[in-house]
Motif scaffolding. Sequence first.
Motif, PDB file in Angstrom:
ATOM      1  N   ARG A  90     -41.278 -13.871  44.943  1.00 31.59           N
ATOM      2  CA  ARG A  90     -42.617 -14.324  44.575  1.00 31.59           C
ATOM      3  C   ARG A  90     -42.778 -15.820  44.813  1.00 31.59           C
ATOM      4  NH1 ARG A  90     -42.418 -12.599  39.876  1.00 31.59           N
ATOM      5  NH2 ARG A  90     -41.838 -14.540  38.817  1.00 31.59           N
ATOM      6  N   ASP A  91     -41.766 -16.596  44.433  1.00 27.37           N
ATOM      7  CA  ASP A  91     -41.838 -18.047  44.645  1.00 27.37           C
ATOM      8  C   ASP A  91     -41.854 -18.382  46.143  1.00 27.37           C
ATOM      9  OD1 ASP A  91     -41.791 -18.272  41.933  1.00 27.37           O
ATOM     10  OD2 ASP A  91     -39.665 -18.813  41.801  1.00 27.37           O
ATOM     11  N   ARG A  92     -41.069 -17.645  46.907  1.00 29.70           N
ATOM     12  CA  ARG A  92     -41.040 -17.903  48.348  1.00 29.70           C
ATOM     13  C   ARG A  92     -42.395 -17.614  48.979  1.00 29.70           C
ATOM     14  NH1 ARG A  92     -40.696 -15.385  52.994  1.00 29.70           N
ATOM     15  NH2 ARG A  92     -40.816 -13.368  51.954  1.00 29.70           N
ATOM     16  N   LYS A  93     -43.023 -16.505  48.574  1.00 23.56           N
ATOM     17  CA  LYS A  93     -44.337 -16.167  49.121  1.00 23.56           C
ATOM     18  C   LYS A  93     -45.389 -17.187  48.691  1.00 23.56           C
ATOM     19  CE  LYS A  93     -47.615 -12.334  49.544  1.00 23.56           C
ATOM     20  NZ  LYS A  93     -48.782 -13.187  49.283  1.00 23.56           N
ATOM     21  N   ALA A  94     -45.320 -17.626  47.428  1.00 18.91           N
ATOM     22  CA  ALA A  94     -46.276 -18.627  46.952  1.00 18.91           C
ATOM     23  C   ALA A  94     -46.126 -19.937  47.718  1.00 18.91           C
ATOM     24  CB  ALA A  94     -46.089 -18.858  45.454  1.00 18.91           C
ATOM     25  N   ALA A  95     -44.879 -20.349  47.978  1.00 19.23           N
ATOM     26  CA  ALA A  95     -44.664 -21.587  48.728  1.00 19.23           C
ATOM     27  C   ALA A  95     -45.166 -21.452  50.167  1.00 19.23           C
ATOM     28  CB  ALA A  95     -43.177 -21.941  48.720  1.00 19.23           C
ATOM     29  N   THR A  96     -44.948 -20.275  50.773  1.00 16.27           N
ATOM     30  CA  THR A  96     -45.427 -20.063  52.146  1.00 16.27           C
ATOM     31  C   THR A  96     -46.949 -20.086  52.202  1.00 16.27           C
ATOM     32  OG1 THR A  96     -43.468 -18.727  52.624  1.00 16.27           O
ATOM     33  CG2 THR A  96     -45.341 -18.494  54.110  1.00 16.27           C
ATOM     34  N   ASP A  97     -47.591 -19.407  51.247  1.00 17.95           N
ATOM     35  CA  ASP A  97     -49.061 -19.389  51.221  1.00 17.95           C
ATOM     36  C   ASP A  97     -49.631 -20.785  50.977  1.00 17.95           C
ATOM     37  OD1 ASP A  97     -48.962 -16.692  51.660  1.00 17.95           O
ATOM     38  OD2 ASP A  97     -49.279 -16.128  49.562  1.00 17.95           O
ATOM     39  N   ALA A  98     -48.975 -21.547  50.099  1.00 17.34           N
ATOM     40  CA  ALA A  98     -49.458 -22.903  49.832  1.00 17.34           C
ATOM     41  C   ALA A  98     -49.353 -23.777  51.080  1.00 17.34           C
ATOM     42  CB  ALA A  98     -48.676 -23.520  48.675  1.00 17.34           C
ATOM     43  N   ALA A  99     -48.261 -23.630  51.829  1.00 19.88           N
ATOM     44  CA  ALA A  99     -48.110 -24.413  53.053  1.00 19.88           C
ATOM     45  C   ALA A  99     -49.164 -24.012  54.089  1.00 19.88           C
ATOM     46  CB  ALA A  99     -46.707 -24.216  53.617  1.00 19.88           C
ATOM     47  N   LYS A 100     -49.399 -22.722  54.244  1.00 17.60           N
ATOM     48  CA  LYS A 100     -50.425 -22.272  55.190  1.00 17.60           C
ATOM     49  C   LYS A 100     -51.804 -22.773  54.776  1.00 17.60           C
ATOM     50  CE  LYS A 100     -48.163 -18.014  56.761  1.00 17.60           C
ATOM     51  NZ  LYS A 100     -48.293 -16.533  56.818  1.00 17.60           N
ATOM     52  N   ALA A 101     -52.117 -22.666  53.483  1.00 23.66           N
ATOM     53  CA  ALA A 101     -53.424 -23.111  53.008  1.00 23.66           C
ATOM     54  C   ALA A 101     -53.619 -24.602  53.234  1.00 23.66           C
ATOM     55  CB  ALA A 101     -53.575 -22.783  51.522  1.00 23.66           C
ATOM     56  N   SER A 102     -52.546 -25.376  53.075  1.00 25.67           N
ATOM     57  CA  SER A 102     -52.652 -26.818  53.303  1.00 25.67           C
ATOM     58  C   SER A 102     -52.966 -27.119  54.766  1.00 25.67           C
ATOM     59  CB  SER A 102     -51.352 -27.497  52.877  1.00 25.67           C
ATOM     60  OG  SER A 102     -51.393 -28.877  53.139  1.00 25.67           O
ATOM     61  N   VAL A 103     -52.315 -26.412  55.683  1.00 25.46           N
ATOM     62  CA  VAL A 103     -52.568 -26.643  57.107  1.00 25.46           C
ATOM     63  C   VAL A 103     -53.981 -26.196  57.479  1.00 25.46           C
ATOM     64  CG1 VAL A 103     -51.853 -25.999  59.428  1.00 25.46           C
ATOM     65  CG2 VAL A 103     -50.126 -26.465  57.690  1.00 25.46           C
ATOM     66  N   VAL A 104     -54.391 -25.045  56.962  1.00 24.61           N
ATOM     67  CA  VAL A 104     -55.718 -24.531  57.292  1.00 24.61           C
ATOM     68  C   VAL A 104     -56.803 -25.451  56.742  1.00 24.61           C
ATOM     69  CG1 VAL A 104     -57.323 -22.626  56.875  1.00 24.61           C
ATOM     70  CG2 VAL A 104     -54.956 -22.141  57.498  1.00 24.61           C
ATOM     71  N   THR A 105     -56.574 -26.007  55.559  1.00 32.07           N
ATOM     72  CA  THR A 105     -57.570 -26.916  54.973  1.00 32.07           C
ATOM     73  C   THR A 105     -57.797 -28.127  55.866  1.00 32.07           C
ATOM     74  OG1 THR A 105     -56.919 -26.214  52.756  1.00 32.07           O
ATOM     75  CG2 THR A 105     -58.147 -28.265  52.927  1.00 32.07           C
TER      76      THR A 105
END
Length: 223
Positions: A90-105
């Motif tokens: 769960r933590d790994r997926k949350a960190a991956t999603d946060a990184a993707k969201a930061s790039v997309v933003t």
Amino acid sequence: MTQGNSEQEPITFVDNRKVDPETGEIREPAADNGAAAAPAPAAEPAPAAGNGAPQTETLADTIGGELAERTADLQRLTAEYANYRRRVERDRKAATDAAKASVVTELLGVLDDLDRARAHGDLESGPLRSVADKLAAALQKQGLEEFGSEGEPFDPTLHEAVQHEGSGHDPVIGVVMRKGYRFGDRVLRHALVGVTDGVADLAETADRPTEEASDVDADTSDR
């Protein structure tokens, strides 16, 4: 003398004296048939009756208790390891999603520029259109979704109203000034919209003058 008398058996004497006449020592009593009496073998102690069964039951209870304790420890360790794996995933997926969201933003400004170019007709053809389509397709594949279009019901959790026309209870989006974007369940940016009355409110507004005019005509007729 006859020959039979000369072949008689020799006479044997047994000395039964307890004291040896030559040495003066006390003699040991002779055993039967000339053999020394052997000591009788010691009798083996008989096992105590009724002591084996209780000891066996006690040992079985001890082994069973230790086995149950080790089984409980193993089950607890298995559950802790399963929870650890789920937490790490769960933590790994949350960190991956946060990184993707930061790039997309960071790319939302580029999408805004492409939308303005599309509105002016600059993306009708040419290489810029291909770049815009590929970028939008790549971001959508990663999970980016846009929202906010004319006619959608107004949602204050997704839309930010900068102007409002009418006073109805069923507001809808009348004009979109800037699109909103979300990445999965995370809202990256709210949509800037202008709110107007819905279809039901417009129908109510259109019917209201007719009803008022009918009331005026009725009053005139009564007079």
